[in-house]
Scaffold this motif. Structure first.
Motif, PDB file in Angstrom:
ATOM      1  N   ARG A 217      10.738 -18.057 -14.464  1.00  0.00           N
ATOM      2  CA  ARG A 217      10.498 -16.666 -14.045  1.00  0.00           C
ATOM      3  C   ARG A 217       9.600 -15.888 -15.006  1.00  0.00           C
ATOM      4  NH1 ARG A 217      16.133 -17.058 -12.635  1.00  0.00           N
ATOM      5  NH2 ARG A 217      16.324 -17.240 -10.376  1.00  0.00           N
ATOM      6  N   ARG A 218       8.892 -16.570 -15.859  1.00  0.00           N
ATOM      7  CA  ARG A 218       7.930 -15.857 -16.702  1.00  0.00           C
ATOM      8  C   ARG A 218       6.653 -15.538 -15.936  1.00  0.00           C
ATOM      9  NH1 ARG A 218      10.328 -19.577 -20.207  1.00  0.00           N
ATOM     10  NH2 ARG A 218      11.361 -18.611 -22.024  1.00  0.00           N
ATOM     11  N   LEU A 219       6.478 -16.183 -14.792  1.00  0.00           N
ATOM     12  CA  LEU A 219       5.282 -15.984 -13.996  1.00  0.00           C
ATOM     13  C   LEU A 219       5.682 -15.817 -12.528  1.00  0.00           C
ATOM     14  CD1 LEU A 219       2.205 -16.017 -14.754  1.00  0.00           C
ATOM     15  CD2 LEU A 219       2.124 -18.306 -13.747  1.00  0.00           C
ATOM     16  N   GLU A 220       5.097 -14.817 -11.884  1.00  0.00           N
ATOM     17  CA  GLU A 220       5.276 -14.593 -10.448  1.00  0.00           C
ATOM     18  C   GLU A 220       3.945 -14.798  -9.740  1.00  0.00           C
ATOM     19  OE1 GLU A 220       7.595 -10.946  -9.241  1.00  0.00           O
ATOM     20  OE2 GLU A 220       7.189 -10.472 -11.336  1.00  0.00           O
ATOM     21  N   ILE A 221       4.005 -15.370  -8.549  1.00  0.00           N
ATOM     22  CA  ILE A 221       2.817 -15.524  -7.716  1.00  0.00           C
ATOM     23  C   ILE A 221       3.140 -14.976  -6.326  1.00  0.00           C
ATOM     24  CG2 ILE A 221       1.231 -17.160  -6.616  1.00  0.00           C
ATOM     25  CD1 ILE A 221       1.669 -19.040  -8.952  1.00  0.00           C
ATOM     26  N   LYS A 222       2.234 -14.178  -5.803  1.00  0.00           N
ATOM     27  CA  LYS A 222       2.389 -13.696  -4.436  1.00  0.00           C
ATOM     28  C   LYS A 222       1.009 -13.628  -3.797  1.00  0.00           C
ATOM     29  CE  LYS A 222       4.682 -10.184  -1.604  1.00  0.00           C
ATOM     30  NZ  LYS A 222       5.562  -8.994  -1.603  1.00  0.00           N
ATOM     31  N   PHE A 223       0.899 -14.145  -2.584  1.00  0.00           N
ATOM     32  CA  PHE A 223      -0.384 -14.082  -1.893  1.00  0.00           C
ATOM     33  C   PHE A 223      -0.151 -13.958  -0.390  1.00  0.00           C
ATOM     34  CE2 PHE A 223       0.663 -18.573  -2.524  1.00  0.00           C
ATOM     35  CZ  PHE A 223       0.526 -19.109  -1.257  1.00  0.00           C
ATOM     36  N   GLY A 224      -1.146 -13.403   0.276  1.00  0.00           N
ATOM     37  CA  GLY A 224      -1.059 -13.213   1.715  1.00  0.00           C
ATOM     38  C   GLY A 224      -1.470 -11.817   2.115  1.00  0.00           C
ATOM     39  N   LEU A 225      -0.988 -11.395   3.260  1.00  0.00           N
ATOM     40  CA  LEU A 225      -1.271 -10.063   3.793  1.00  0.00           C
ATOM     41  C   LEU A 225      -0.185  -9.112   3.299  1.00  0.00           C
ATOM     42  CD1 LEU A 225      -3.133  -8.506   5.834  1.00  0.00           C
ATOM     43  CD2 LEU A 225      -1.434  -9.050   7.580  1.00  0.00           C
ATOM     44  N   VAL A 226      -0.549  -8.154   2.462  1.00  0.00           N
ATOM     45  CA  VAL A 226       0.434  -7.259   1.843  1.00  0.00           C
ATOM     46  C   VAL A 226      -0.106  -5.831   1.788  1.00  0.00           C
ATOM     47  CG1 VAL A 226       1.426  -9.089   0.410  1.00  0.00           C
ATOM     48  CG2 VAL A 226      -0.410  -7.692  -0.506  1.00  0.00           C
ATOM     49  N   GLY A 227       0.808  -4.879   1.653  1.00  0.00           N
ATOM     50  CA  GLY A 227       0.450  -3.511   1.328  1.00  0.00           C
ATOM     51  C   GLY A 227       0.469  -3.390  -0.183  1.00  0.00           C
ATOM     52  N   ASN A 228      -0.685  -3.395  -0.817  1.00  0.00           N
ATOM     53  CA  ASN A 228      -0.743  -3.582  -2.265  1.00  0.00           C
ATOM     54  C   ASN A 228      -0.164  -2.420  -3.064  1.00  0.00           C
ATOM     55  OD1 ASN A 228      -2.215  -6.219  -2.987  1.00  0.00           O
ATOM     56  ND2 ASN A 228      -3.463  -5.390  -1.318  1.00  0.00           N
ATOM     57  N   GLN A 229      -0.051  -1.235  -2.469  1.00  0.00           N
ATOM     58  CA  GLN A 229       0.557  -0.134  -3.212  1.00  0.00           C
ATOM     59  C   GLN A 229       2.076  -0.270  -3.291  1.00  0.00           C
ATOM     60  OE1 GLN A 229      -1.068   3.850  -2.516  1.00  0.00           O
ATOM     61  NE2 GLN A 229      -2.994   2.932  -1.824  1.00  0.00           N
ATOM     62  N   GLY A 256      -9.907   1.635  -2.514  1.00  0.00           N
ATOM     63  CA  GLY A 256      -9.788   0.451  -1.676  1.00  0.00           C
ATOM     64  C   GLY A 256      -8.471  -0.271  -1.696  1.00  0.00           C
ATOM     65  N   MET A 257      -7.428   0.240  -2.397  1.00  0.00           N
ATOM     66  CA  MET A 257      -6.141  -0.457  -2.445  1.00  0.00           C
ATOM     67  C   MET A 257      -5.327  -0.144  -1.189  1.00  0.00           C
ATOM     68  SD  MET A 257      -3.021  -0.372  -5.264  1.00  0.00           S
ATOM     69  CE  MET A 257      -3.995  -1.026  -6.613  1.00  0.00           C
ATOM     70  N   SER A 258      -4.883  -1.186  -0.506  1.00  0.00           N
ATOM     71  CA  SER A 258      -4.196  -1.016   0.775  1.00  0.00           C
ATOM     72  C   SER A 258      -2.818  -0.401   0.605  1.00  0.00           C
ATOM     73  CB  SER A 258      -4.079  -2.361   1.486  1.00  0.00           C
ATOM     74  OG  SER A 258      -3.326  -3.283   0.707  1.00  0.00           O
ATOM     75  N   THR A 292     -16.005   7.336   9.371  1.00  0.00           N
ATOM     76  CA  THR A 292     -15.281   8.601   9.180  1.00  0.00           C
ATOM     77  C   THR A 292     -15.101   8.944   7.717  1.00  0.00           C
ATOM     78  OG1 THR A 292     -13.030   7.679   9.061  1.00  0.00           O
ATOM     79  CG2 THR A 292     -13.962   8.033  11.261  1.00  0.00           C
ATOM     80  N   GLY A 293     -15.194   7.960   6.814  1.00  0.00           N
ATOM     81  CA  GLY A 293     -14.898   8.194   5.406  1.00  0.00           C
ATOM     82  C   GLY A 293     -13.423   8.120   5.092  1.00  0.00           C
ATOM     83  N   ASN A 294     -12.562   7.908   6.121  1.00  0.00           N
ATOM     84  CA  ASN A 294     -11.122   7.760   5.943  1.00  0.00           C
ATOM     85  C   ASN A 294     -10.820   6.264   5.871  1.00  0.00           C
ATOM     86  OD1 ASN A 294      -8.296   7.369   6.578  1.00  0.00           O
ATOM     87  ND2 ASN A 294      -8.223   9.484   7.291  1.00  0.00           N
ATOM     88  N   ALA A 295     -10.461   5.772   4.676  1.00  0.00           N
ATOM     89  CA  ALA A 295     -10.344   4.331   4.451  1.00  0.00           C
ATOM     90  C   ALA A 295      -9.276   3.692   5.331  1.00  0.00           C
ATOM     91  CB  ALA A 295     -10.041   4.054   2.978  1.00  0.00           C
ATOM     92  N   LEU A 296      -8.158   4.373   5.567  1.00  0.00           N
ATOM     93  CA  LEU A 296      -7.095   3.805   6.389  1.00  0.00           C
ATOM     94  C   LEU A 296      -7.492   3.776   7.859  1.00  0.00           C
ATOM     95  CD1 LEU A 296      -3.913   5.386   4.752  1.00  0.00           C
ATOM     96  CD2 LEU A 296      -4.953   3.160   4.306  1.00  0.00           C
ATOM     97  N   PHE A 297      -8.045   4.874   8.350  1.00  0.00           N
ATOM     98  CA  PHE A 297      -8.431   4.955   9.755  1.00  0.00           C
ATOM     99  C   PHE A 297      -9.527   3.941  10.072  1.00  0.00           C
ATOM    100  CE2 PHE A 297     -10.887   6.563  13.307  1.00  0.00           C
ATOM    101  CZ  PHE A 297      -9.911   6.946  14.219  1.00  0.00           C
ATOM    102  N   ASP A 298     -10.555   3.884   9.236  1.00  0.00           N
ATOM    103  CA  ASP A 298     -11.669   2.987   9.501  1.00  0.00           C
ATOM    104  C   ASP A 298     -11.244   1.520   9.415  1.00  0.00           C
ATOM    105  OD1 ASP A 298     -13.438   5.066   9.922  1.00  0.00           O
ATOM    106  OD2 ASP A 298     -14.132   5.120   7.850  1.00  0.00           O
ATOM    107  N   THR A 299     -10.396   1.173   8.442  1.00  0.00           N
ATOM    108  CA  THR A 299      -9.920  -0.203   8.332  1.00  0.00           C
ATOM    109  C   THR A 299      -9.107  -0.589   9.552  1.00  0.00           C
ATOM    110  OG1 THR A 299      -9.841   0.004   5.917  1.00  0.00           O
ATOM    111  CG2 THR A 299      -8.662  -1.844   6.889  1.00  0.00           C
ATOM    112  N   ASN A 300      -8.265   0.317  10.009  1.00  0.00           N
ATOM    113  CA  ASN A 300      -7.448   0.036  11.180  1.00  0.00           C
ATOM    114  C   ASN A 300      -8.313  -0.180  12.426  1.00  0.00           C
ATOM    115  OD1 ASN A 300      -4.784   0.040  12.667  1.00  0.00           O
ATOM    116  ND2 ASN A 300      -5.755   1.797  13.652  1.00  0.00           N
ATOM    117  N   GLU A 301      -9.363   0.629  12.584  1.00  0.00           N
ATOM    118  CA  GLU A 301     -10.206   0.499  13.765  1.00  0.00           C
ATOM    119  C   GLU A 301     -11.035  -0.789  13.748  1.00  0.00           C
ATOM    120  OE1 GLU A 301      -9.968   2.585  16.372  1.00  0.00           O
ATOM    121  OE2 GLU A 301      -8.340   3.359  15.138  1.00  0.00           O
ATOM    122  N   LEU A 302     -11.480  -1.192  12.569  1.00  0.00           N
ATOM    123  CA  LEU A 302     -12.352  -2.352  12.481  1.00  0.00           C
ATOM    124  C   LEU A 302     -11.584  -3.660  12.285  1.00  0.00           C
ATOM    125  CD1 LEU A 302     -15.121  -0.724  10.289  1.00  0.00           C
ATOM    126  CD2 LEU A 302     -15.337  -1.400  12.683  1.00  0.00           C
TER     127      LEU A 302
END
Length: 539
Positions: A217-229, A256-258, A292-302
């Motif tokens: 447990r000195r090292l953790e690994i996580k990968f995939g689709l995540v909400g990084n905040q 740019g952090m999700s 739109t300049g709104n990072a969440l809205f534009d990412t969701n639409e595209l």
């Protein structure tokens, strides 16, 4: 603008179905062995004997963010305890406490959760419902209609505003196959807001990730689709899923952090050395220079399914560049120190993070004549952006210093500093101070009361450009400040209610509307005194 019309057309595209999640949940009953003993209890099931030590335990990094050894799990019968389920099957890798099986409406009634647990499966539904409304006599809408958000609203709560997000989470324990603390996580979300600039409407994948530990447990690994905040920064007051309001910084999102409900692909490695940790990640950036300049809205639409890596062009119109050219990767490194509250020590959490995004950003230094207010691929751009964040929370008084279980009760103080380049970020500086108390009353050990103040500086280049448009009723504001008082009440297991009041100067950030030549009687936007209510439920 042509690009805008095409993006509006994308909104009509169907959202991602939940066939994978539905199939997984539907198959649960075939995987469960009724009231069979948990897999880890079958090594020693002699009559009346309590199973001893589990060889490999799963690790939850929150709330202490250190992958230290958990207490040995024991089973006097085939029934899992909710605490054991949280350790093995709860969401792993977050830097604050995720929704808990032990704090759910359905708990383990009839043994349904322990039956799933015996097959290595965890199932949880979490819901956040928000309401906010401005109590002052100021305009409840702006003078212009926004076709993207289909609204004349200028900021969240300008008129009574409602938001709801529901997340269905399915976890699977991989430690049964010898993977240390291994976990597969699949989740989908339904999200709705009356004002989509605050949070876009979604029905899509939320998480799809793998987690494990290495080297004891000195090292953790996580990968995939995540909400990084959920993995970095740690902004929730009190360090838990259910929290009071107040923090409003968006610099890390603008970099740019999700964040929920818009997730991105990520690979993270975290190392632990005692109470110190360092976590590093490379992640797909949010769309930071969309129409739109709104990072969440534009990412969701595209990227409505969240499964695409490339959003530089649109699948719905592959011959036309209606995507977000130049969307690249975000690199984050956070170094921190975390000490849990004990009878002999006060809680401490300090963290410093640096961020670099190699995407193409809008260039606010250009004049209005040169497109300084035109977002997206057709406006002026700069490559790359960087910033940092510094947060610290310190327990300053314990109300139950002699109790191991209640050592976290007491008074806390915290502060936040964030910065990003003003040439490419609409909000460039953020400062926050917070004072909060866990369990303000002995009879209510899970309540939380808080006072939060923040001050932010908007990009001077953006403000100057906006102020060239006073004649048409558009003004720029160089700063925003806010104060919030809130109380979180735990009503019963799985149900918490947060109530509060928030006063904000210049609530729509740098943009501010007012009188124009065509409409000299148009009122200024004004400040806001918001009533806030948030209901947290877990099933």
């Amino acid at each position: 603008m042509p690009g805008r019309l095409q993006l509006c057309g994308i909104r009509k595209a169907p959202r991602a179905p939940f066939f994978l999640i539905v199939a997984a949940v539907s198959g649960i009953r075939f995987l469960c062995a009724g009231n069979a003993a948990p897999w880890w209890a079958t090594n020693d099931l002699t009559t009346g004997n309590v199973q001893g030590k589990i060889g490999t335990l799963s690790c939850v990094t929150a709330p202490n963010n250190a992958a230290t050894a958990s207490d040995n799990l024991t089973a006097a019968s085939s029934q899992w305890s909710l605490a054991e389920m949280d350790k093995v099957l709860g969401i792993k890798g977050w830097n604050y406490a995720p929704p808990s099986f032990a704090e759910s409406v359905t708990l383990d009634y009839g043994g349904w959760r322990s039956s799933l647990a015996s097959a290595g499966i965890g199932l949880l539904e979490a819901n956040i419902t928000r309401f906010q409304a401005n109590m002052l006599d100021t305009p409840q809408e702006g003078p212009r209609y926004n076709p993207f958000y289909e609204s004349t609203q200028s900021y969240w709560g300008q008129k009574p505003s409602f938001h709801d997000i529901s997340v269905l989470v399915l976890t699977y324990d991989l430690s049964r196959f010898g993977i240390p603390d291994g976990q597969l996580l699949l989740a989908g979300n339904f999200n709705y807001a009356t004002y989509e600039a605050f949070s876009p409407d979604t029905a899509t994948f939320h998480f799809l990730s793998h987690y494990q530990t290495l080297f004891d447990r000195r090292l953790e690994i996580k990968f995939g689709l995540v909400g990084n905040q959920n993995e970095f920064v740690g902004q929730n007051i009190g360090g838990a899923f259910a929290s009071t309001g107040g923090p409003a910084n968006s610099i890390i999102t603008l970099l740019g952090m999700s964040v929920s409900p818009v997730s991105t692909w990520s690979f993270r490695v975290t190392g632990h050395l005692g109470k110190f940790y360092n976590e590093t990640a490379v992640m797909r950036s949010l769309v930071v220079n969309g129409p739109t300049g709104n990072a969440l809205f534009d990412t969701n639409e595209l990227n409505p399914t969240r499964l695409q890596w490339n959003v530089n062009t649109s699948d719905y119109s592959p011959t036309a560049e209606v995507g977000a050219p130049g969307t690249g990767e975000l690199f984050v490194d956070e170094f921190g120190y975390k000490q849990d509250a004990t009878p002999s020590s006060l809680y401490t959490w300090a963290r410093l993070g640096v961020m670099y995004n190699n995407s193409t950003f809008h260039d606010f230094t250009k004049s209005v004549a040169d497109g300084g207010l035109v977002q997206g691929a057709i406006g002026p751009t700069k490559d790359g952006n960087a910033g940092f964040y510094l947060l610290a929370d310190q327990q300053i008084w314990q109300s139950a210093p002699d109790s191991t279980n209640a050592a976290s009760r007491g008074l806390y103080a915290g502060a936040t500093i964030m910065y990003a380049r003003p040439q490419t970020t609409p909000i460039t500086q953020y400062y926050e101070g917070r004072l909060y108390m866990k369990a303000p009353f002995e009879s209510r050990p899970k309540d939380l009361v808080s006072l939060v103040f923040f001050y932010q500086v908007n990009s001077p280049y953006l403000v100057d450009n906006l102020n060239t448009l006073n004649a048409v009723g558009t003004y720029g504001k160089p700063e925003t400040w806010s104060a919030t008082v809130g109380y979180l009440a735990r009503l019963r297991p799985g149900v918490s209610l947060s109530l509060g009041f928030n006063y904000t100067a210049n609530p729509s950030q740098a943009f501010y509307f007012g009188p124009s030549k065509a409409n000299p009687s148009q009122r200024f936007e004004g400040n806001a005194l918001n009533f806030q209510a948030t209901l947290f439920t877990t099933f």
